[in-house]
Design a protein around this motif. Structure first.
Motif, PDB file in Angstrom:
ATOM      1  N   GLN A   6      -3.768   5.092  11.491  1.00  0.00           N
ATOM      2  CA  GLN A   6      -3.921   5.134  12.937  1.00  0.00           C
ATOM      3  C   GLN A   6      -5.295   4.619  13.330  1.00  0.00           C
ATOM      4  O   GLN A   6      -6.284   4.842  12.635  1.00  0.00           O
ATOM      5  CB  GLN A   6      -3.757   6.567  13.462  1.00  0.00           C
ATOM      6  N   CYS A  23      -0.498   2.694  15.659  1.00  0.00           N
ATOM      7  CA  CYS A  23       0.009   3.352  14.450  1.00  0.00           C
ATOM      8  C   CYS A  23       0.691   2.335  13.541  1.00  0.00           C
ATOM      9  O   CYS A  23       1.579   1.604  13.983  1.00  0.00           O
ATOM     10  CB  CYS A  23       1.014   4.453  14.809  1.00  0.00           C
ATOM     11  N   TRP A  34       5.539   9.970  17.572  1.00  0.00           N
ATOM     12  CA  TRP A  34       4.227  10.293  18.131  1.00  0.00           C
ATOM     13  C   TRP A  34       4.230  11.758  18.566  1.00  0.00           C
ATOM     14  O   TRP A  34       5.185  12.228  19.207  1.00  0.00           O
ATOM     15  CB  TRP A  34       3.909   9.414  19.343  1.00  0.00           C
ATOM     16  N   CYS A  92       0.567  10.229  14.669  1.00  0.00           N
ATOM     17  CA  CYS A  92       1.737   9.407  14.401  1.00  0.00           C
ATOM     18  C   CYS A  92       2.287   9.813  13.039  1.00  0.00           C
ATOM     19  O   CYS A  92       1.534  10.208  12.141  1.00  0.00           O
ATOM     20  CB  CYS A  92       1.327   7.929  14.387  1.00  0.00           C
ATOM     21  N   GLY A 110      -0.245  10.409   9.915  1.00  0.00           N
ATOM     22  CA  GLY A 110      -1.553   9.781   9.872  1.00  0.00           C
ATOM     23  C   GLY A 110      -2.613  10.829  10.188  1.00  0.00           C
ATOM     24  O   GLY A 110      -2.301  12.000  10.427  1.00  0.00           O
TER      25      GLY A 110
END
Lengths: 118, 112
Positions: A6, A23, A34, A92, A110
């Motif tokens: 990210q 992302c 998300w 993400c 992430g």
């Protein structure tokens, strides 16, 4: 890459400005999600992409929020006219696809983008 | 609406003791459950999962227990270590669909 990437990792923006968060999912993962996490809070679902299907946008808090995904790769989350209450970590995640089974390891997240609206 | 919630928002445990983190879920149709660990400044990380046709699953130092009768999920960590300090989230996956619902999280602090 080996994981979900990210960018940026941190973003400070002035109230009223637009921001874009990016992302990069794990290669081959067809599903991308998300989430938003406010300080000391849980994860709030925002939007979900699965392959070429229409995205599930049911979690977007207002029409200032939108997201796009190009095929099964990069996604961008855009927040227009940012407000102070938008300050949070935006996470993400990606997964191999529909229908989770034991061993699929759920999502891979992430490290997030920390957004601060001043 | 449907939600997954935790009984204990914070938990302090002595190093070497066992930890138990509890979670209640409300969707009786959920058939897949996951525990995540989130360390400061990082995204949540998968720990262990369990399907609704199981009542127990073990990993390395962790065990997940599922009680479908009372819609309760727990995570047991054996011989808790300082590196286990983190926020732990339970999550449910209704109807084998990809989107999961996360609980509010429990902060685990390990006392050396």
């Amino acid at each position: 890459g080996a994981g979900v990437s990210q960018s940026p990792s941190n973003k400070v923006t002035e109230k009223g400005k637009d921001v874009e968060l990016r992302c990069d999912p794990i290669s081959g993962h067809t599903a991308l999600y998300w989430y938003r996490q406010s300080l000391g809070q849980g994860l709030e679902f925002l939007i979900y992409f699965q392959g070429n299907s229409a995205p599930d946008k049911s979690g977007l808090p207002s029409d200032r929020f939108s997201a796009e995904r190009t095929g099964e790769s990069v996604s961008t989350l855009t927040i227009q006219r940012t407000q102070q209450e938008d300050s949070a970590v935006y996470l993400c995640a990606s997964s191999p696809g529909q229908g989770m089974r034991i061993g699929d390891y759920g999502y891979t997240f992430g490290s997030g983008t920390r957004l601060t609206v001043v | 609406g449907e939600s997954v919630g935790l009984h204990l928002p914070t938990l302090s445990v002595q190093e070497g003791d066992n930890s138990i983190i509890n979670c209640a879920y409300s969707n009786s149709a959920s058939d897949y459950f996951i525990w995540y660990k989130q360390e400061s400044g990082k995204g949540p990380q998968f720990i262990i999962d369990i399907r609704s046709n199981m009542d127990k699953r073990q990993g390395q130092r962790v065990t997940v227990l599922l009680n479908k009768t009372v819609k309760h999920l727990s995570l047991q960590i054996a011989a808790t270590q300082p590196g286990d300090s983190a926020v732990y989230f339970c999550a449910e996956n209704p109807h084998s669909y990809d989107k999961v619902i996360f609980g509010p999280g429990t902060s685990l602090s390990v006392i050396p």
